[in-house]
Each structure stands twice: as C-alpha cells, then as structure tokens.
Design a protein around this motif. Structure first.
Motif, PDB file in Angstrom:
ATOM      1  N   PHE A  74       0.827  -1.157   0.007  1.00 33.77           N
ATOM      2  CA  PHE A  74       0.049  -0.018   0.174  1.00 33.77           C
ATOM      3  C   PHE A  74       0.709   1.250   0.021  1.00 33.77           C
ATOM      4  CE2 PHE A  74      -3.611   2.574   1.605  1.00 33.77           C
ATOM      5  CZ  PHE A  74      -4.192   2.388   0.841  1.00 33.77           C
ATOM      6  N   PHE A 114      -0.633   1.907  -9.056  1.00 37.34           N
ATOM      7  CA  PHE A 114      -1.874   2.911  -8.448  1.00 37.34           C
ATOM      8  C   PHE A 114      -1.908   2.671  -6.927  1.00 37.34           C
ATOM      9  CE2 PHE A 114      -6.347   2.659  -7.428  1.00 37.34           C
ATOM     10  CZ  PHE A 114      -6.637   4.133  -7.360  1.00 37.34           C
ATOM     11  N   PRO A 141      -4.570   3.207  -4.075  1.00 35.46           N
ATOM     12  CA  PRO A 141      -6.048   3.807  -3.931  1.00 35.46           C
ATOM     13  C   PRO A 141      -5.993   4.323  -2.356  1.00 35.46           C
ATOM     14  CG  PRO A 141      -5.771   1.351  -3.760  1.00 35.46           C
ATOM     15  CD  PRO A 141      -4.659   1.795  -4.367  1.00 35.46           C
ATOM     16  N   THR A 142      -6.747   5.397  -2.341  1.00 39.18           N
ATOM     17  CA  THR A 142      -6.650   6.156  -0.800  1.00 39.18           C
ATOM     18  C   THR A 142      -8.166   5.820  -0.255  1.00 39.18           C
ATOM     19  OG1 THR A 142      -7.324   7.907  -1.953  1.00 39.18           O
ATOM     20  CG2 THR A 142      -4.818   7.393  -1.167  1.00 39.18           C
ATOM     21  N   GLY A 143      -8.463   6.532   0.825  1.00 42.67           N
ATOM     22  CA  GLY A 143      -9.695   6.597   1.283  1.00 42.67           C
ATOM     23  C   GLY A 143     -10.481   5.048   1.643  1.00 42.67           C
ATOM     24  N   VAL A 199     -12.126   3.115   0.023  1.00 44.81           N
ATOM     25  CA  VAL A 199     -11.657   2.055  -0.901  1.00 44.81           C
ATOM     26  C   VAL A 199     -10.330   1.256  -0.763  1.00 44.81           C
ATOM     27  CG1 VAL A 199     -11.259   1.602  -3.559  1.00 44.81           C
ATOM     28  CG2 VAL A 199     -13.269   3.022  -2.830  1.00 44.81           C
ATOM     29  N   GLY A 200      -9.511   2.388  -0.418  1.00 47.82           N
ATOM     30  CA  GLY A 200      -7.838   2.128  -0.246  1.00 47.82           C
ATOM     31  C   GLY A 200      -8.013   1.069   1.155  1.00 47.82           C
ATOM     32  N   ALA A 201      -8.924   1.481   2.065  1.00 51.98           N
ATOM     33  CA  ALA A 201      -8.959   0.795   3.460  1.00 51.98           C
ATOM     34  C   ALA A 201      -9.335  -0.660   3.200  1.00 51.98           C
ATOM     35  CB  ALA A 201      -9.430   1.547   4.464  1.00 51.98           C
ATOM     36  N   LEU A 225      -9.446  -2.476   0.612  1.00 47.00           N
ATOM     37  CA  LEU A 225      -8.501  -3.198  -0.372  1.00 47.00           C
ATOM     38  C   LEU A 225      -7.335  -3.558   0.478  1.00 47.00           C
ATOM     39  CD1 LEU A 225      -8.865  -1.375  -3.858  1.00 47.00           C
ATOM     40  CD2 LEU A 225      -9.827  -3.772  -3.230  1.00 47.00           C
ATOM     41  N   VAL A 284      -9.821  -2.406  -9.670  1.00 48.99           N
ATOM     42  CA  VAL A 284      -9.118  -1.449  -9.469  1.00 48.99           C
ATOM     43  C   VAL A 284      -8.187  -1.331 -10.515  1.00 48.99           C
ATOM     44  CG1 VAL A 284      -7.857   0.024  -7.999  1.00 48.99           C
ATOM     45  CG2 VAL A 284      -9.501  -1.056  -7.078  1.00 48.99           C
ATOM     46  N   PRO A 313     -10.240   6.839   7.236  1.00 47.49           N
ATOM     47  CA  PRO A 313      -9.826   5.402   6.861  1.00 47.49           C
ATOM     48  C   PRO A 313      -8.368   4.859   6.934  1.00 47.49           C
ATOM     49  CG  PRO A 313     -10.424   7.014   4.818  1.00 47.49           C
ATOM     50  CD  PRO A 313     -10.712   7.575   6.449  1.00 47.49           C
ATOM     51  N   ASP A 314      -7.542   5.971   6.897  1.00 45.09           N
ATOM     52  CA  ASP A 314      -6.073   5.805   7.054  1.00 45.09           C
ATOM     53  C   ASP A 314      -5.711   5.132   8.561  1.00 45.09           C
ATOM     54  OD1 ASP A 314      -5.371   6.688   4.725  1.00 45.09           O
ATOM     55  OD2 ASP A 314      -4.104   8.173   5.192  1.00 45.09           O
ATOM     56  N   ILE A 339      -7.532   2.882   9.683  1.00 47.14           N
ATOM     57  CA  ILE A 339      -8.017   1.435   9.564  1.00 47.14           C
ATOM     58  C   ILE A 339      -6.682   0.565   8.969  1.00 47.14           C
ATOM     59  CG2 ILE A 339      -9.509  -0.299   8.519  1.00 47.14           C
ATOM     60  CD1 ILE A 339     -11.490   2.055   8.185  1.00 47.14           C
ATOM     61  N   VAL A 340      -6.077   1.176   8.048  1.00 51.04           N
ATOM     62  CA  VAL A 340      -4.819   0.566   7.542  1.00 51.04           C
ATOM     63  C   VAL A 340      -3.777   0.706   8.660  1.00 51.04           C
ATOM     64  CG1 VAL A 340      -3.250   0.418   5.473  1.00 51.04           C
ATOM     65  CG2 VAL A 340      -5.528   1.367   5.312  1.00 51.04           C
ATOM     66  N   LEU A 389     -13.118  -6.213   8.190  1.00 53.07           N
ATOM     67  CA  LEU A 389     -12.268  -6.416   6.948  1.00 53.07           C
ATOM     68  C   LEU A 389     -11.402  -7.569   6.934  1.00 53.07           C
ATOM     69  CD1 LEU A 389     -11.371  -2.896   6.081  1.00 53.07           C
ATOM     70  CD2 LEU A 389     -13.218  -4.284   4.829  1.00 53.07           C
ATOM     71  N   LEU A 448     -17.982   4.110   1.440  1.00 53.31           N
ATOM     72  CA  LEU A 448     -17.599   3.601   0.094  1.00 53.31           C
ATOM     73  C   LEU A 448     -18.699   4.384  -0.898  1.00 53.31           C
ATOM     74  CD1 LEU A 448     -17.281  -0.205   0.776  1.00 53.31           C
ATOM     75  CD2 LEU A 448     -15.167   1.157   0.007  1.00 53.31           C
ATOM     76  N   GLN A 494     -17.283   8.002  -1.381  1.00 54.51           N
ATOM     77  CA  GLN A 494     -16.162   7.922  -1.806  1.00 54.51           C
ATOM     78  C   GLN A 494     -16.569   8.025  -3.383  1.00 54.51           C
ATOM     79  OE1 GLN A 494     -12.814   5.747  -0.412  1.00 54.51           O
ATOM     80  NE2 GLN A 494     -11.591   6.547  -2.218  1.00 54.51           N
ATOM     81  N   PHE A 512     -14.466   4.869  -9.212  1.00 52.27           N
ATOM     82  CA  PHE A 512     -14.452   3.999  -8.323  1.00 52.27           C
ATOM     83  C   PHE A 512     -15.739   2.991  -8.249  1.00 52.27           C
ATOM     84  CE2 PHE A 512     -11.066   6.307  -5.940  1.00 52.27           C
ATOM     85  CZ  PHE A 512     -10.114   5.428  -6.048  1.00 52.27           C
ATOM     86  N   VAL A 526     -15.721  -0.846  -8.419  1.00 54.92           N
ATOM     87  CA  VAL A 526     -14.954  -1.565  -7.578  1.00 54.92           C
ATOM     88  C   VAL A 526     -15.752  -1.322  -5.880  1.00 54.92           C
ATOM     89  CG1 VAL A 526     -13.310   0.279  -6.389  1.00 54.92           C
ATOM     90  CG2 VAL A 526     -12.666  -2.184  -6.468  1.00 54.92           C
ATOM     91  N   ILE A 544     -17.030  -4.600  -3.788  1.00 56.07           N
ATOM     92  CA  ILE A 544     -16.744  -4.874  -2.492  1.00 56.07           C
ATOM     93  C   ILE A 544     -18.029  -5.100  -1.593  1.00 56.07           C
ATOM     94  CG2 ILE A 544     -15.721  -3.603  -0.396  1.00 56.07           C
ATOM     95  CD1 ILE A 544     -13.793  -2.128  -2.244  1.00 56.07           C
TER      96      ILE A 544
END
Lengths: 304, 307
Positions: free
Chosen positions: A87, A184, A186-188, A190-192, A194, A206, B183-184, B186-187, B207, B271, B274, B281, B284, B288
C-alpha cells in the motif's frame, strides 16, 4: 509427506525499524515445512499488489499434499510465503526486504523453523519432541505474482548492484506469473478495504481502471529494472535469475505483456486471468508445475 | 515446526497463560478468551480425529491445558443445592456456572460436548464425525487450522469480536462512537500502529474477518472439484468448521447482529460517498459491497458456499 504451516514472525526478520529499534517482524508471512528429511528445495513466493500471502496462492497450500496431479518435487520443497504491505511501500523497499530475507532462508534456514528452540514453560514434553528434522537447501526458486514479479526482478538487480548474495542467487530460478507494472495507490475507504481485505480478485477491478490511472507511479522504476536486467544478463550469462520464466493468462487485461530480452516466455494459459493464473485448482494444476520450474507440456514454447 | 507445535505455541499456550495470569481483564475479554480457548479445544478434538495430530500427543495437550479448564466450569456444591430439583427431573447433566452457561450460549451446537468435558469423560473419543477417509482430509484440515490461527492471532479481530459479541451497551456505544474515524487509521491499525478512534479497530476487524472468510470459502470451493475427497467428508468437515468458528460472527445473536450490521452499513455508506466523489471507483465499490454480503453468508449456511 506432509507440509506443516509455520508462522515465521519469530524466526525470520524484516527490515530494521527507524531509530535502530531492531528488525520489524514480517507479520502474515509463513512457511510450509516438509516433514521429509531429504528436503533440499526452498521456494519463496512473493504476492502482488494488494495481495495476501495466503489468498494470492490459494490452493497451493493444500494441493501440494492433497492432490494426485501434483509433481513429486514438492515433497522435497519448503515453501516460504512472504507478506508485505503493497500500500505505501515502494518496489525498491520491498525488494530490499526480499534481499535481506533470502540469506536467512538459503541455504540454511533457522532451526526455529523445525522445532521449538526456546521451550516454553508448561508445553508438554511430547509436543516439544514432535519436531521436524532440520534440513538445508540446494535449490532456490523465486516465484512472483504481479507486483511480486517486479519486486523479485528488482531484488536481483539490487543484489548485483550491491554485490550481495551472488553465490546464493546465481543458480536460483525465477518463475513469474503475470509480472506487473502497476503503481496505482488507492486511498480513502476504497483503499482501506483493499489494503486490509487483501482480496486480489477485487483489487483487479481497480487495476482494470484506465491504464494511465494505474501506471502513474512506478513505471519509471520498472523501466530502470528492465534496462539493468538486460544489461546484467548480457554481462552474466550464467546468472540464472536474470532470465525469468514468465507466463500470462489468456485473459490478462491488467498488465502489459512485457517480457524482458533474455526471459523465457511460456505460452499463455487458456482461460486464466490476472488473478486466477497463480491459483492452482484440481482441474488446473499448471501453477504447481510452473512455480517449481517444470515444463507445462504443449503450451510451453521453450524447453527448460 | 510440526503443526501441533505451532498450534500449541501460537494459540493454546498464550491463551492458557492469559486466562490464568490476567485476572484483572474485563468481563468481555474473559468471555472472549474462554470462547477462543474452547474453539482451540475443538480444533484439537478434530485434529486428533482426522489424524493431523498424533492421538497420544493430542491427549497430553488436552490433559495439560483443557482438563482443568473444563473442570473449573462446574459449579461448586453450594450452588448445586439450588439445582437439585432438576436432578429429580433428570434434566441436569452438569451443574452449570455463569461461565459454562455463557460458553454454551456461544457454542449452541456443542452443548453436549461441553457437558461431557465438564464431567471428565474421555472427550477426544466423544462426538466424532466418523469421516470415511480421514487421511485425505489432512491437508485441508491443516490449512483450515492455519487460517483459524491467523484469524485468532489478529489483534483487530480479537477486539472486534469482544466488542461485537460481548460488550455491554455502554461499552459498545463508547467504543463504536457511530463509526467515526479516518480510513487511513484502519490501515495503520491493521499494520500494527495505535489509533485515536476505536471505530478504526472495528473496521479493521471486520475487513480481516471478511478476508479470512473469503479464504475459507475459496478453500472449500477448490475442494468441490477435488475427487480425492469424499463429498460426505467434505460436507461434514465444512459444517464442523463453521460450527467451531461461527461464534466470532454469531449473526444469529440479535445484539451482535445489529452491531455487525452497523459496522457493515457504515462502511458501505463511506464507500458510496467516495464513489460519488470519484465515479471511477463505482465498479470496485459495488464489487466490495456485494462481496461483503456474499462472503458473510458462509457462516449462516450448512454447505459450502461460493464467494
């Protein structure tokens, strides 16, 4: 023969943390260790963009032990499945991770892969005694899917440039499923989804977006890797991993079918796409042959 | 490392130690650990039947870790006096404690096995599935066990399960906070960092469960075409595994189901938002959202589902 799933967090180290706090554990990475004491082969699997060390390669893990059409070579192989975050990491960063990983595995892996090195109080003696026979390796295979292919090519170039692992890598075979050139990020939300979900069949959607959108970041890195690989392949004709075997699916729509000058391309695999190409199924055992350097039969243009 | 060593070191032993030593843990953490530990026992029981674990070694693991656990689930004598009238009705098999009742609620299809274990019966030989060809199931079992260890070891999943299944209303409201987070986060949480908003943990847990459930499905789907496996055995194994792991999702429990839905619908709303900003998007996002719905059906079905 059975392969035993073994987490490698505690036996193999990742890259150092910032501030000299020791190596970062490679969360999610694991190995399948053969209980055949004659095992002499290590196979390192590197997943692709937004992939997962388990999901990308499903059903390699079960089929190597449970299917009649599986080549016997797998009985004498240990499999190492690397997990990394695609990522926010550059290809060069992940390639460095692999460069540091290989000497930890090949030719002699840590004994903690086979037995409990530091007995934990309370664990029954019968469990401690249920260890596997340690072995070392003569053969090394590097297997990549999608971005994992780009990572492995970059690892080899980096090893030559840094003059590292020349002995370990010189006879390694590189087998790449649909090596990728995407970049690529992806952010936001959708990014989270994935990045944490790591379901590559969905990540494919994507990557199916407009190519300009997908290939904006990493194209340059890959061009440089291609030039360096071709140059080194001319200079070092016996350095095997500079000549990768490459296979694409017939329905590949994600990555450009870029084959380097000295690669050994294999015929497209009918009916397969970017995600399915590296996932063996009972009626599609080809990935099990390709990964370990075996001929795919009629589909293969080249003799290995 | 032998898979039984891995199983003991990664899952059984750490849980056993945590249950013994962390007496100050919250009620929800204790409940989650007990359920987790019981699920580990079910994997030991299944692995011993299939032959993935040498039976005698599995028996020593049972003695070392689980005998005392099940014994402690029995109520002391003073409590049993209140239950004596049930004895005369021949309805009572064991004298329950609040802990054993909670465990039975989490594993409604394993009540008899829990009671047999509480009575100290030869439990590894009880309630077997009688597979026709156990040996052929070993590779599949090893992979399912591996996925379950991976799931149980994930810190986001542990916290997600505790919150969704076992938090009281006040704890849940504070923790979930209407799903507010970036959302960041979460990652970052999934990659080992700490985060400011707890809702990020809920999303990361959801997730991760989504991913692992998808992998369970993929494994069973691949096996459908594997003629080395008897379909009866495959179905029996699939149903047993669902019964063992389902407590983490427990979508039949109304409160848990509402919390689970709250997380899923917040995720879908975000989602969609966004995708409205960046229409590229939309495909996708649709995929999802559809996958969430399909994948979690796996735990509600009684036969292998297709993702």
């Amino acid at each position: 023969v059975a392969h035993h799933p073994t987490f490698t967090d505690n036996v193999l180290s990742g890259l150092p943390r910032k501030g000299g706090k020791g190596p970062r554990p490679m969360y999610g990475s694991y190995a399948l260790v053969s209980d055949d004491p004659n095992t002499d082969t290590a196979v390192v699997f590197v997943h692709g963009f937004l992939g997962d060390a388990y999901g990308t390669w499903i059903d390699f893990q079960r089929m190597i032990d449970g299917h009649a059409k599986v080549p016997e070579d797998w009985n004498l192989a240990d499999l190492f499945f690397v997990q990394y975050s695609s990522f926010r990491k550059s290809i060069a960063n992940i390639a460095l991770l692999i460069l540091r990983l290989v000497p930890q595995i090949f030719p002699t892996p840590p004994t903690g892969l086979f037995r409990i090195d530091d007995p934990v109080q309370g664990v029954p003696e019968t469990v401690i005694q249920s260890f596997l026979t340690p072995h070392s390796y003569k053969k090394l295979f590097l297997v990549g899917h999608s971005e994992g292919g780009a990572v492995l090519r970059n690892t080899v170039v980096m090893a030559i440039q840094k003059n590292e692992l020349q002995e370990e890598l010189k006879n390694a075979e590189m087998n790449l499923f649909a090596p990728a050139h995407g970049g690529f990020q992806p952010t936001g939300w959708v990014g989270a989804c994935l990045a944490v979900g790591r379901i590559d069949a969905i990540a494919m959607t994507v990557l199916n977006l407009s190519p300009a959108f997908v290939e904006m970041n990493k194209g340059k890195v890959l061009e440089t890797t291609q030039d360096s690989t071709n140059t080194y392949a001319e200079q070092k004709p016996n350095f095997k991993p500079l000549r990768a075997r490459v296979v694409f699916g017939e329905n590949e729509h994600i990555v450009a079918r870029l084959v380097f000058t000295y690669d050994n391309p294999v015929d497209d695999l009918p009916g397969e796409d970017h995600s399915s190409i590296c996932k063996p199924r009972p009626d599609y055992p080809d990935p099990l042959k390709f990964a370990i350097g075996l001929n795919l039969g009629k589909k293969n243009k080249n003799k290995q | 490392m032998h898979i039984l060593q891995e199983f003991v070191l990664e899952r059984i032993d750490p849980l056993s130690v945590a249950m013994k030593e962390d007496t100050e843990a919250s009620r929800s953490t204790k409940r989650r650990r007990r359920a987790d530990f019981f699920e580990s026992f079910l994997w030991l029981h299944l692995g011993a039947e299939i032959g993935a674990f040498p039976f005698d070694v599995a028996a020593t693991v049972y003695t070392a870790y689980f005998e005392q656990f099940f014994s402690a689930l029995n109520a002391p004598t003073s409590d049993t006096l209140q239950q004596t009238r049930d004895i005369f009705r021949s309805q009572l098999y064991v004298y329950d404690t609040p802990e054993s009742r909670e465990l039975k609620a989490s594993f409604p299809n394993h009540v008899i096995l829990i009671e047999k274990a509480m009575r100290g019966e030869d439990i590894l030989r009880a309630q077997l599935s009688y597979f026709s060809s156990s040996g052929a199931l070993r590779p599949l079992f090893n992979n399912l066990l591996f996925l379950s260890i991976r799931l149980a070891a994930d810190r986001a999943v542990r916290r997600f399960v505790e919150a969704v299944q076992f938090f009281d209303e006040k704890e849940w409201d504070e923790w979930w906070d209407s799903g507010k987070c970036d959302p960041d986060e979460i990652v970052l949480y999934a990659e080992g960092a700490t985060v400011e908003h707890k809702a990020a943990i809920a999303f990361a847990g959801y997730l991760t469960v989504w991913r692992t459930t998808y992998q369970f499905q993929q494994l069973f789907e691949s096996c459908e075409k594997d003629y080395n496996l008897s379909s009866d055995d495959r179905f029996k194994l699939s149903d047993r595994v669902r019964d063992m792991v389902r407590w983490r999702m427990s979508l039949t429990n109304l409160i848990a189901s509402q919390r689970f839905d709250a997380i899923a619908s917040r995720l879908k709303t975000n989602l969609d938002a966004q995708a409205r900003k960046d229409v590229e998007f939309q495909p996708v996002v649709n995929q999802i959202k559809e996958s969430f719905d399909k994948v979690f059906q796996f735990w509600l079905e009684r036969s292998p589902a297709i993702a």
